[in-house]
Design an enzyme around this catalytic site. Sequence first.
Site, mmCIF file in Angstrom:
data_model
loop_
_atom_site.group_PDB
_atom_site.id
_atom_site.type_symbol
_atom_site.label_atom_id
_atom_site.label_comp_id
_atom_site.label_asym_id
_atom_site.label_seq_id
_atom_site.Cartn_x
_atom_site.Cartn_y
_atom_site.Cartn_z
ATOM 1 N N ASN A 111 31.233 17.101 37.044
ATOM 2 C CA ASN A 111 31.189 17.872 35.791
ATOM 3 C C ASN A 111 29.864 18.604 35.606
ATOM 4 O OD1 ASN A 111 33.642 16.715 35.485
ATOM 5 N ND2 ASN A 111 33.106 15.424 33.721
ATOM 6 N N THR A 156 32.050 67.156 19.503
ATOM 7 C CA THR A 156 32.518 66.083 18.629
ATOM 8 C C THR A 156 34.010 66.340 18.503
ATOM 9 O OG1 THR A 156 32.195 67.340 16.598
ATOM 10 C CG2 THR A 156 30.338 65.996 17.316
ATOM 11 N N HIS A 157 34.802 65.288 18.424
ATOM 12 C CA HIS A 157 36.268 65.397 18.402
ATOM 13 C C HIS A 157 36.783 66.151 19.636
ATOM 14 C CE1 HIS A 157 35.930 64.360 14.057
ATOM 15 N NE2 HIS A 157 34.845 65.126 14.139
ATOM 16 N N SER A 278 46.506 64.257 47.876
ATOM 17 C CA SER A 278 47.855 63.858 47.509
ATOM 18 C C SER A 278 48.720 63.862 48.763
ATOM 19 C CB SER A 278 48.419 64.835 46.479
ATOM 20 O OG SER A 278 49.832 64.820 46.509
ATOM 21 N N LYS A 284 45.750 69.344 46.405
ATOM 22 C CA LYS A 284 45.115 68.410 45.471
ATOM 23 C C LYS A 284 43.826 67.781 45.982
ATOM 24 C CE LYS A 284 46.890 66.577 42.227
ATOM 25 N NZ LYS A 284 47.134 66.636 40.792
ATOM 26 N N GLU A 291 38.710 57.464 38.209
ATOM 27 C CA GLU A 291 39.945 56.954 37.592
ATOM 28 C C GLU A 291 40.029 55.441 37.744
ATOM 29 O OE1 GLU A 291 43.549 60.033 37.953
ATOM 30 O OE2 GLU A 291 42.467 59.784 39.819
ATOM 31 N N TYR A 318 33.903 17.661 28.938
ATOM 32 C CA TYR A 318 34.591 18.366 30.024
ATOM 33 C C TYR A 318 36.101 18.173 29.949
ATOM 34 C CZ TYR A 318 36.228 19.795 34.598
ATOM 35 O OH TYR A 318 36.914 20.417 35.591
ATOM 36 N N GLN A 323 38.164 24.330 34.802
ATOM 37 C CA GLN A 323 38.218 24.757 36.203
ATOM 38 C C GLN A 323 38.687 26.209 36.318
ATOM 39 O OE1 GLN A 323 39.492 22.026 39.408
ATOM 40 N NE2 GLN A 323 41.332 23.291 39.501
HETATM 41 N N1 ARG Z 1 36.848 21.525 40.267
HETATM 42 C C1 ARG Z 1 36.374 21.088 39.002
HETATM 43 C C2 ARG Z 1 36.031 22.284 38.130
HETATM 44 O O1 ARG Z 1 35.840 23.314 38.650
HETATM 45 C C3 ARG Z 1 35.146 20.264 39.154
HETATM 46 C C4 ARG Z 1 34.964 19.216 38.101
HETATM 47 C C5 ARG Z 1 36.067 18.270 38.111
HETATM 48 N N2 ARG Z 1 35.817 17.114 37.350
HETATM 49 C C6 ARG Z 1 36.782 16.231 37.132
HETATM 50 N N3 ARG Z 1 36.460 15.173 36.494
HETATM 51 N N4 ARG Z 1 38.008 16.404 37.558
HETATM 52 O O2 ARG Z 1 35.982 22.190 36.924
#
Ligand code: ARG
Length: 466
Positions: A111, A156-157, A278, A284, A291, A318, A323
């Site tokens: 984490n 403008t516009h 084109s 063209k 674009e 977390y 992820q």
């Molecule tokens: N692959 C996970 C992510 O990108 C990493 C952390 C995962 N932690 C867990 N406790 N599953 O967030």
Amino acid sequence: MNEKLWQGRFDQPTNKHVEEYTASIQVDKRLYRYDIEGSVAHCRMLAECGIISHEEASRIVEGLGEILREIERGQFAFDLSQEDIHMAIEQRLIQKIGEVGGKLHTARSRNDQVCLDMRLYLRDILHQVRELLNEVRKVLVDAADGNLDVVMPGYTHLQHAQPVLLSHHLMAYHEMFCRDDERFRDCLRRTEVLPLGSAALAGTTFPIDMEWTARYLGFPRVTGNSIDAVSDRDYLIEFNAASAILMMHISRMAEELILWSTTEFAFIEMSDAFCTGSSIMPQKKNPDVPELMRGKTARVFGNLMSLLALTKSLPLAYNRDLQEDKAPVFDTADTVIGTLRLLARLIPQITFKRERMERMAGEGFTLATDLADFLVRKGVPFRKAHHVVGQIVQHCIQHRKDLSDCGIDELRSFHKAFDQDVFLLLDMKSAINQRISTGGTAVSRVREAIGRARREMGHEATARKE
Ligand code: ARG
């Protein structure tokens, strides 16, 4: 062999579909360099703090170096069962150097590890983006400098408004890019903060030294709350937001390049190298690059929305949802870098058609405001002067003539305050050069702006190198 690093409490193997569904390795494998960089720092800190021995640390660092080379040579087998880049590298480390490799993950969790990886990655990206943005600014200022005497209609516009210098118009984009650069610089401040050591969410029981790791990695600060550290994605959102604004600016420039290359405008000619043809119409020459710049802006906006939606209402700390933060950031970074790189090469290749621009600058009674200002200087209240000139314009439309085709008696029939001096004013260059208010289009002001821009770019380049 394919046993998961977290297999301990499980009796049954992971369902194949679950493995496929939850794996992020196909996306996050590009973090390998940052993952290894972070692991090396962590490992050295562990040894520094006496949590592992220096001998163990050396073996781990050496193993990580070999893995880095394997990946860069394309000899590393990425596999879905490894789930993510963090586990893939750790697994390989243990495979290479044995049990001691298992000590690397002491006092950290994926984490906080993934947050560090993303912060290291983003730091790198921010430097690249700012470098490229600086290149774009430079070619823009060069174009403004090289065309200092070219007059064009200001709009403008999307209607002819008043004549302006082409340089002034170009420097307007430079202002936008300056603000963009400030936003990226500011984002960097909140990116270079070390979260490693926050572990899963609560911090760690080991006597680690987060400040040491931060110094090692060149981060000026460490996170102040472990729960926030593992759930914060603000720095990514800020990057995507700053990128969205930058792309919005680029899309406006792209739109003008597209318009200006039309037969109707015919203000510019873009180099063949930046246009495509084109498959059916032989005549063209299409402005596909601008674009696509305009089009790719849409996905960058979408990526910002993805991150905001992803983090909305998410409980602390977390959650696996997080992820999904990577793809929108990687895609934005790739798009912005690709766009800036091309823009820096495209701008110097534009030919501005001076005569055409200058001729169009005079069409549409663009000097009407100057005529009104003349009366005001003679003491006529602006509202009254505005009305009088409105009538003169109507008279000119009816007689199919321009303001400058009117004789002095003709003008005086609308207001007695007109005299011969008015003809000095009915001139494009003088109209422009009278607009000397700060930030105005007078040559003197634009020259000033160009000088200021060059000085600022010089300072920033030095600051970035420090
Ligand atoms: N692959 C996970 C992510 O990108 C990493 C952390 C995962 N932690 C867990 N406790 N599953 O967030």
